[in-house]
Design an enzyme around this catalytic site. Structure first.
Site, short mmCIF file in Angstrom:
data_model
loop_
_atom_site.label_atom_id
_atom_site.label_comp_id
_atom_site.label_asym_id
_atom_site.label_seq_id
_atom_site.Cartn_x
_atom_site.Cartn_y
_atom_site.Cartn_z
N CYS A 17 7.61 64.92 -17.00
CA CYS A 17 7.35 64.08 -18.17
C CYS A 17 8.55 63.14 -18.36
CB CYS A 17 7.14 65.00 -19.38
SG CYS A 17 7.56 64.35 -20.98
N CYS A 40 10.69 63.67 -21.41
CA CYS A 40 11.36 64.97 -21.25
C CYS A 40 12.57 64.84 -20.34
CB CYS A 40 10.39 66.00 -20.67
SG CYS A 40 8.88 66.24 -21.64
#
Length: 132
Positions: free
Chosen positions: A45, A48
């Site tokens: 991600c 992330c």
């Protein structure tokens, strides 16, 4: 290309270190009496991945004062379920007693994280870059 390889290696090392202890590690840290910042995300991600250097800096700079943990929700879906997150990354702030104090969804910058801890009654100061 070299920077990308280094960044990917750093992300992988942080993700592996944070996901090793899992739920049992979280409970042990709370029992030690430290507040906990739990980041729930995934290694693929983009936002992330952006959190990794922020979390790494907090983990190193506040060692012994704040426990910083990471849980990969794609690799550990059963553990992640109990946090009832809606999107990743999500950061959850826990007091030393294990009680959830606050949660944030999306990328969360270092200074904003420190400001939130101050608002919650915790005064954390990172060492200056010159000191490191």
């Amino acid at each position: 290309v070299i920077l990308v390889v280094v960044a990917v290696a750093a992300v992988g090392a942080f993700m592996l270190r944070g996901s090793e202890n899992g739920e049992a590690g979280q409970e042990a840290r709370v029992e030690a009496g430290l507040p906990v910042l739990l980041d729930l995300g995934a290694d693929k991600c983009v936002p992330c991945k952006m959190m990794v250097p922020v979390l790494d800096e907090l983990e190193k700079g506040l060692a012994g004062k704040l426990e910083v943990r990471f849980l990969d929700v794609w690799k550990n879906p059963e553990q992640a379920k109990k946090y009832e997150i809606q999107l990743i990354p999500t950061q959850i702030f826990f007091g030393p007693d294990g009680k959830e104090l606050y949660r944030h969804e999306g990328f969360f910058a270092r200074d904003d994280i420190l400001a939130k801890w101050r608002e919650l009654g915790y005064e954390f100061t990172l060492p200056s870059p010159e000191a490191g």
